[in-house]
Design an enzyme around this catalytic site. Structure first.
Site, PDB file in Angstrom:
ATOM      1  CE  LYS A 118       6.261   3.735  -1.627  1.00 30.80           C
ATOM      2  NZ  LYS A 118       5.561   2.528  -1.156  1.00 30.80           N
TER       3      LYS A 118
ATOM      4  CE1 TYR B 220       4.577   6.955  -2.044  1.00 33.51           C
ATOM      5  CE2 TYR B 220       5.921   7.786  -3.830  1.00 33.51           C
ATOM      6  CZ  TYR B 220       5.114   6.806  -3.302  1.00 33.51           C
ATOM      7  OH  TYR B 220       4.860   5.668  -4.028  1.00 33.51           O
TER       8      TYR B 220
END
Lengths: 120, 272
Positions: free
Chosen positions: B148, B144
């Protein structure tokens, strides 16, 4: 009875009651804030620890505000707006700037696996 | 009733102002390129588009494939940029015809500072996305964060493309990457960082409402935020690695690869 009275008198004389603590607490918070600001200038060249300090500072001291602006007649699309941040942003945009502001919500259904989350 | 319809009725229930605006629910499944493409075609039929908040994303620690790539990368990166590319012509058009600034907001995150960026700099030329989608080597606990980081790098490159195209037709599309902060949302439903994470979130976490203000801010922000990382309603420096020399090379390599992938999904989509 005597015991209770003596306890009360101690409490009244104690320097740490609510009214004396409050300014102390506020000034402490102010100091923290200035330290954090000071750090953020230096942290730019500190690598990951600096980045983390920067993050903590933003998270704790810089509560986001609701900007005021007029979106009359505009069209806004928000993806992932069925829950979380997208949903709340849609509420803000429609309620606060609500004149004819056209909002399209797009719930994104990412897979059927229960470990997946549509987000935010 | 679907989740989207429920959200719509809740929003409509909140509003008692008149005259009322319209709230519509459009279906979008970010795990399928066909759905994103259909969505892109549908938004081309709008009379105007002022703001697109590309906010949908996932956080998972289980390896899975969507459309041949690892699921987090597919949803958070490829589909997000595909959607951004599809929406940009409409945003430019609106900006020119209505002489306003239109906004493209991509939800990033502050967690990009934790991403293990070696995963981007070590793969051979043109192999970054292939390496990330290799199940045997994928570091899912970091995925994750990494997604990003890629989003942030992509936004910086897309901003350059948009600026270049703005010189031709004098449009004004403002693109920024926003960090909503650490919020109490469904994103952390299963991957909540353990006991420490839960305590931390309870202590300093924002409510979804507070976090959403950053999205609202980014959606109406001024020109200086173009191509920038916006956090807590102000422009902030990106992570030290993103500001380093090394990252600018990785950023370019990554962007060329991403454009290739997007061209593979729909030829011509990256010609802004």
């Amino acid at each position: 009875m005597r015991f209770i009275v003596s306890k009360n008198s101690i409490a009244r004389k104690s320097p740490f009651n609510f009214i004396t603590i409050l300014p102390l607490f506020l000034s402490f918070q102010l100091q923290l804030r200035t330290i954090a600001q000071d750090l953020s200038i230096r942290t730019c060249k500190m690598g990951l620890p600096g980045d983390i300090l920067q993050m903590q500072r933003g998270q704790i001291f810089q509560t986001p505000f609701v900007p005021s602006v007029d979106l009359t007649g505009q069209t806004v699309i928000i993806t992932g707006a069925n829950t979380g941040l997208g949903f709340e942003a849609a509420k803000h945009l429609s309620v606060y700037y609500g004149h004819n502001c056209c909002i399209k919500l797009t719930p994104s259904f990412a897979g059927t696996n229960s470990t997946l989350r549509t987000s935010s | 009733m679907t989740k989207g319809e429920k959200a719509r009725s809740e929003i409509l229930a909140l509003r008692n102002r008149s005259p009322p605006g319209k709230v519509e629910v459009w279906e979008l499944d970010m795990s399928k390129y066909s759905s994103v493409l259909a969505f892109g075609d549908r938004l081309r039929t709008l009379s105007r588009l002022d703001v697109l908040i590309a906010n949908a994303g996932i956080d998972t620690n289980q390896f899975e494939r969507f459309e041949g790539c690892e699921s987090t990368i597919t949803v958070n990166v490829i589909s997000t940029f595909l959607l951004a590319m599809l929406a940009t012509p409409k945003l430019r058009e609106t900006s020119v015809t209505k002489t306003t600034s239109s906004h493209l907001v991509v939800t990033g995150s502050v967690v990009h500072i934790f991403a293990k960026h070696k995963q981007l700099s070590t793969p051979r030329l043109g192999q970054i996305f292939a390496t990330l989608s290799d199940e045997s080597t994928a570091d899912m606990s970091d995925r994750y964060y990494l997604s990003k980081l890629i989003v942030l790098l992509g936004v910086r490159q897309l901003a350059i493309m948009i600026s270049r195209s703005a010189e031709i037709d004098h449009s004004s599309v403002i693109l920024n990457c926003v960090n909503p902060g650490w919020c109490k949302t469904e994103l952390f439903r299963t991957n909540d960082g353990g006991f420490g994470g839960r305590i931390g979130l309870r202590l300093i976490g924002r409510t979804a409402e507070e976090g959403s203000r950053t999205l609202v801010h980014a959606a109406v922000a001024e020109k200086p935020t173009h191509g920038k990382y916006v956090s807590d309603c102000r422009i902030k420096p990106e992570s030290s690695w993103v500001r380093s020399e090394e990252s600018s090379q990785v950023e370019e390599r990554l962007w060329i690869e991403l454009l290739d992938i997007l061209e593979g999904i729909r030829p011509g989509v990256t010609n802004l």
